[in-house]
Design an enzyme around this catalytic site. Structure first.
Site, PDB file in Angstrom:
ATOM      1  N   SER A  33     -25.168  -1.520 -28.482  1.00 34.67           N
ATOM      2  CA  SER A  33     -26.322  -2.187 -29.091  1.00 34.67           C
ATOM      3  C   SER A  33     -27.589  -1.827 -28.320  1.00 34.67           C
ATOM      4  CB  SER A  33     -26.135  -3.702 -29.068  1.00 34.67           C
ATOM      5  OG  SER A  33     -27.374  -4.327 -29.356  1.00 34.67           O
ATOM      6  N   HIS A  87     -25.704   0.831 -32.522  1.00 29.11           N
ATOM      7  CA  HIS A  87     -25.809  -0.472 -33.189  1.00 29.11           C
ATOM      8  C   HIS A  87     -27.249  -0.970 -33.084  1.00 29.11           C
ATOM      9  CE1 HIS A  87     -24.036  -4.392 -34.465  1.00 29.11           C
ATOM     10  NE2 HIS A  87     -24.945  -4.942 -33.674  1.00 29.11           N
ATOM     11  N   ASP A 115     -29.819  -3.976 -34.009  1.00 27.00           N
ATOM     12  CA  ASP A 115     -29.894  -5.387 -34.390  1.00 27.00           C
ATOM     13  C   ASP A 115     -31.248  -5.701 -35.007  1.00 27.00           C
ATOM     14  OD1 ASP A 115     -27.335  -6.518 -33.499  1.00 27.00           O
ATOM     15  OD2 ASP A 115     -27.995  -5.899 -31.496  1.00 27.00           O
ATOM     16  N   MET A 168     -33.534  -8.434 -36.586  1.00 28.44           N
ATOM     17  CA  MET A 168     -33.674  -9.902 -36.624  1.00 28.44           C
ATOM     18  C   MET A 168     -35.049 -10.250 -37.179  1.00 28.44           C
ATOM     19  SD  MET A 168     -32.128 -11.021 -32.940  1.00 28.44           S
ATOM     20  CE  MET A 168     -30.753 -10.148 -32.175  1.00 28.44           C
ATOM     21  N   HIS A 202     -27.118  -3.887 -38.069  1.00 23.81           N
ATOM     22  CA  HIS A 202     -26.648  -5.272 -38.158  1.00 23.81           C
ATOM     23  C   HIS A 202     -27.844  -6.129 -38.549  1.00 23.81           C
ATOM     24  CE1 HIS A 202     -24.974  -8.987 -35.776  1.00 23.81           C
ATOM     25  NE2 HIS A 202     -24.992  -9.189 -37.077  1.00 23.81           N
ATOM     26  N   MET A 246     -29.543  -9.342 -39.220  1.00 20.05           N
ATOM     27  CA  MET A 246     -29.552 -10.799 -39.053  1.00 20.05           C
ATOM     28  C   MET A 246     -30.829 -11.306 -39.708  1.00 20.05           C
ATOM     29  SD  MET A 246     -28.097 -10.700 -35.189  1.00 20.05           S
ATOM     30  CE  MET A 246     -28.542  -8.961 -35.080  1.00 20.05           C
ATOM     31  N   MET A 265     -18.573 -12.137 -35.291  1.00 19.37           N
ATOM     32  CA  MET A 265     -19.488 -12.378 -34.166  1.00 19.37           C
ATOM     33  C   MET A 265     -18.766 -13.149 -33.071  1.00 19.37           C
ATOM     34  SD  MET A 265     -22.422 -10.977 -34.779  1.00 19.37           S
ATOM     35  CE  MET A 265     -23.254 -11.665 -33.344  1.00 19.37           C
ATOM     36  N   ASP A 272     -18.777  -8.237 -31.941  1.00 15.75           N
ATOM     37  CA  ASP A 272     -20.139  -8.080 -31.435  1.00 15.75           C
ATOM     38  C   ASP A 272     -20.565  -9.355 -30.722  1.00 15.75           C
ATOM     39  OD1 ASP A 272     -22.816  -7.491 -31.002  1.00 15.75           O
ATOM     40  OD2 ASP A 272     -23.390  -7.667 -33.109  1.00 15.75           O
TER      41      ASP A 272
HETATM   42  C1  DX5 Z   1     -26.487 -10.582 -30.980  1.00 17.36           C
HETATM   43  C2  DX5 Z   1     -26.424  -9.133 -31.377  1.00 17.36           C
HETATM   44  C3  DX5 Z   1     -25.518  -8.324 -30.531  1.00 17.36           C
HETATM   45  C4  DX5 Z   1     -25.891  -8.344 -29.083  1.00 17.36           C
HETATM   46  C5  DX5 Z   1     -24.938  -7.564 -28.238  1.00 17.36           C
HETATM   47  O1  DX5 Z   1     -27.209 -11.290 -31.924  1.00 17.36           O
HETATM   48  O2  DX5 Z   1     -25.973  -9.017 -32.699  1.00 17.36           O
HETATM   49  O3  DX5 Z   1     -25.451  -6.994 -31.031  1.00 17.36           O
HETATM   50  O4  DX5 Z   1     -27.169  -7.842 -28.867  1.00 17.36           O
HETATM   51  O5  DX5 Z   1     -25.381  -7.612 -26.926  1.00 17.36           O
HETATM   52  P1  DX5 Z   1     -24.406  -8.081 -25.732  1.00 17.36           P
HETATM   53  O6  DX5 Z   1     -23.308  -7.088 -25.703  1.00 17.36           O
HETATM   54  O7  DX5 Z   1     -25.275  -8.049 -24.535  1.00 17.36           O
HETATM   55  O8  DX5 Z   1     -23.929  -9.456 -26.088  1.00 17.36           O
HETATM   56 ZN    ZN Z   2     -25.362  -6.989 -33.391  1.00 19.42          ZN
END
Ligand code: DX5
Ligand code: ZN
Length: 220
Positions: free
Chosen positions: A6, A29, A31, A33, A62, A64, A133, A171
């Site tokens: 990530s 990956h 993220d 958000m 991913h 969110m 998750m 994840d």
């Molecule tokens: C959380 C994310 C993950 C996260 C993973 O909301 O979806 O992808 O960043 O990071 P670590 O491995 O540090 O938990």
């Molecule tokens: Zn993620």
């Protein structure tokens, strides 16, 4: 067994170099958000488009975000290899998964820790990946929630019964301390942020995680 580091834990001022640092991984990956579905804001489609132009790896998006029915197909159209939406946010998961596939992406569906798997098991034929998750989505570097492992096993069992090729991703808080448990439970795609980018050598961390997961492979 696939590793998807990530970039949430990477240096956002040097994303191209950070992607090159993990070129021995399987995916990057990303993220997304929106400060609405989760209480944090990261990046959106323009940055993903820029990453796609320079990434040595396919992008594992991913999302969110609220209203993925409206926004997720754009990431697939942009060229993301895998696009994962949250089932809690989707109005019509079946239709959304179909439109992701129609746009050329693998269709992923994510479940927050409090979301059960059983009500969604019938969606498997529409999906290429289920993301369980193992932290509450929103932030990196949180503690791994081992109580999600039975859900990983339940998804794997549904996939086995269905008989199709559906990947099971974990994840959140995944590290050398727990990746074997995740693999044993049935995961085959592992996201790791801080465990990769927090290491002195990101590529070595990817290789180490892969080595730990590999002996527990359950695919043919
Ligand atoms: C959380 C994310 C993950 C996260 C993973 O909301 O979806 O992808 O960043 O990071 P670590 O491995 O540090 O938990
Ligand atoms: Zn993620």
């Amino acid at each position: 067994m696939q590793i998807s580091p990530s970039i949430l834990a990477a240096d956002f001022a040097n994303l191209q170099a950070e992607l090159e640092a993990i070129s021995n991984a399987d995916w990057a990956h990303v993220d997304v958000m929106d400060n609405h579905f989760v209480p944090n804001l990261t990046l959106g489609l323009p940055v993903v488009e820029a990453l796609l132009r320079v990434s040595p790896l396919p992008i594992d998006c991913h999302l969110m975000i609220a209203d993925p029915d409206r926004w997720a197909p754009g990431y697939a159209e942009a060229g993301a290899g895998s696009v994962t939406f949250h089932v809690e946010a989707a109005a019509d998961p079946q239709r959304l998964a179909r439109s992701l596939r129609a746009a050329g992406a693998r269709a992923g569906m994510a479940l927050k820790p409090a979301t059960p798997w059983a009500p969604y098991a019938d969606l498997l034929p529409e999906l290429d990946m289920v993301l369980v998750m193992t932290v509450e989505p929103g932030f990196g570097s949180q503690r791994f929630l081992a109580d999600q492992l039975p859900k990983v096993a339940a998804v794997r069992e549904s996939v086995r019964r269905y008989g199709g090729q559906v990947w099971v991703q974990v994840d959140g808080g995944v590290s050398a301390d727990n990746i074997e448990q995740c693999a044993q439970a049935g995961a085959d795609v592992f996201v790791a942020g801080s465990a990769v980018y927090g290491a002195a050598d990101a590529a070595a961390a990817v290789a180490h995680l892969r080595e730990l997961a590999l002996p527990h492979s359950h695919s043919a």
